[in-house]
Design an enzyme around this catalytic site. Structure first.
Site, mmCIF file in Angstrom:
data_model
loop_
_atom_site.group_PDB
_atom_site.id
_atom_site.type_symbol
_atom_site.label_atom_id
_atom_site.label_comp_id
_atom_site.label_asym_id
_atom_site.label_seq_id
_atom_site.Cartn_x
_atom_site.Cartn_y
_atom_site.Cartn_z
ATOM 1 N N HIS A 131 0.676 -1.166 -0.236
ATOM 2 C CA HIS A 131 0.057 -0.104 0.059
ATOM 3 C C HIS A 131 0.795 1.206 -0.031
ATOM 4 O O HIS A 131 0.687 2.247 -0.818
ATOM 5 C CB HIS A 131 -0.944 -0.257 1.047
ATOM 6 C CG HIS A 131 -1.733 1.323 1.484
ATOM 7 N ND1 HIS A 131 -2.907 1.378 1.234
ATOM 8 C CD2 HIS A 131 -1.242 2.264 2.116
ATOM 9 C CE1 HIS A 131 -3.320 2.577 1.257
ATOM 10 N NE2 HIS A 131 -2.359 3.211 1.961
ATOM 11 N N GLU A 132 1.750 1.121 0.788
ATOM 12 C CA GLU A 132 2.781 2.182 1.039
ATOM 13 C C GLU A 132 3.488 2.601 -0.263
ATOM 14 O O GLU A 132 3.845 3.534 -0.723
ATOM 15 C CB GLU A 132 3.711 2.488 2.097
ATOM 16 C CG GLU A 132 3.233 2.456 3.358
ATOM 17 C CD GLU A 132 2.056 3.655 3.677
ATOM 18 O OE1 GLU A 132 2.421 4.554 3.156
ATOM 19 O OE2 GLU A 132 1.066 3.248 4.281
ATOM 20 N N HIS A 135 1.547 4.352 -3.083
ATOM 21 C CA HIS A 135 1.663 5.826 -2.792
ATOM 22 C C HIS A 135 2.733 6.447 -3.315
ATOM 23 O O HIS A 135 2.433 7.420 -4.027
ATOM 24 C CB HIS A 135 1.471 6.144 -1.244
ATOM 25 C CG HIS A 135 0.092 6.138 -0.736
ATOM 26 N ND1 HIS A 135 -1.152 6.923 -1.114
ATOM 27 C CD2 HIS A 135 -0.319 5.575 0.638
ATOM 28 C CE1 HIS A 135 -1.980 6.574 -0.314
ATOM 29 N NE2 HIS A 135 -1.609 5.741 0.720
ATOM 30 N N GLU A 208 -6.324 7.287 -1.052
ATOM 31 C CA GLU A 208 -6.253 5.879 -0.321
ATOM 32 C C GLU A 208 -7.022 4.574 -0.781
ATOM 33 O O GLU A 208 -6.330 3.508 -0.830
ATOM 34 C CB GLU A 208 -6.941 6.428 1.159
ATOM 35 C CG GLU A 208 -6.033 7.087 2.182
ATOM 36 C CD GLU A 208 -4.742 6.512 2.412
ATOM 37 O OE1 GLU A 208 -4.623 5.137 2.596
ATOM 38 O OE2 GLU A 208 -3.965 7.335 2.289
#
Length: 283
Positions: A131-132, A135, A208
């Protein structure tokens, strides 16, 4: 409309709001001043935001020897995503959270708390790190920084507007002759920061959702990220991370807790909705 187009439109609204405020204060000259302020703040944020936020949370760089599991997972993910290896940091706290920062994939950093490394199993930790990295890959870290900076300029001008009537300041004479001065100050002092905050929240929330989907696609294990989010939400309620509202949007779950009204203005979408979307990806 895709999340990328929505983000561009929302950044345009923030910029337009800034132009309107600058124009109200000083016409075309005021617009120019507002743009210069935004440019200077964005320039500083572009080059130094990663160092600032890592220092804020006392994040410590860790080598492969110091955190072998963390390095192994991230190395595998970056190879799959064809991304450069980011710098890895550990935040010395038992709170459960993580964030990414940096202006582009070549200058990125991923930070995880001691608590998250200890509590999550390998699949869940991989989901969080994916997930990071999503980003970083989607340039969300830069977009979020620009949005936060523009919103910060707007809020600073709004605070100035609250005091200007006491010192004889205001908009143009024409506006005041039409009785527009008082309405203009009311907008600047009350409505402009609210509008800026809502736009910033919309940008953060859309990113997100996209990072969840991109991260799940990278691991092919959306259920693992869903399980991790559930643990992180429970952990954040039990032991909130002491975080600044200015940087709360960076974290995978909102580190700041509050009541129902606070959740309405949260930088993150409801955790239940994020989990439901991830579960829908499971085939």
């Amino acid at each position: 409309m895709s999340n990328t187009l929505k983000t561009g439109a929302l950044l345009g609204l923030l910029t337009g709001l800034l132009v309107l405020i600058g124009g109200y204060f000083g016409g075309s000259q005021g617009m120019s001043i507002a743009f210069v302020m935004a440019f200077l703040m964005n320039f500083g944020a572009y080059w130094f935001s990663d160092r600032i936020v890592l220092a804020m949370y006392r994040a410590q760089p860790v080598s492969e020897a110091e955190a072998p599991e963390l390095h192994r997972i991230v190395q595998g993910l970056t190879m799959r995503a064809h991304m450069p290896m980011p710098r890895l940091y550990i935040i010395p706290t038992d709170a459960l959270n993580a964030f990414a920062t940096g202006r582009d994939p070549e200058h990125a950093a991923v930070a995880a708390t001691q608590g998250i490394v200890r509590v999550l199993n390998e699949e869940e930790l991989e989901g969080v790190l994916a997930h990071e990295l999503a980003h970083v890959r989607n340039r969300d870290t830069l977009i979020s920084t620009i949005a936060a900076t523009l919103a910060g300029v707007i809020m600073m001008l709004a605070r100035m507007a609250m005091w200007m009537p006491y010192f004889g300041g205001g908009g143009s004479r024409d506006n005041e002759d039409r009785g527009g001065g008082a309405i203009g100050f009311l907008f600047l002092a009350l409505l402009a920061p609210i509008a800026a905050t809502l736009i910033q929240l919309a940008i953060s929330r859309s990113r997100e959702f996209q990072a969840d989907e991109t991260g799940a696609g990278l691991t092919h294990k959306p259920y693992a990220l869903a399980a991790a989010l559930q643990k992180l939400e429970v952990g954040a309620n039990r032991l909130p991370l002491e975080a600044s509202p200015a940087t709360s949007h960076l974290f995978i779950v909102n580190p700041i807790r509050g009541n129902a009204l606070f959740k309405l203005f949260s930088t993150h979408p409801p955790i239940e909705e994020r989990i439901a979307r991830l579960q829908a990806l499971v085939v």
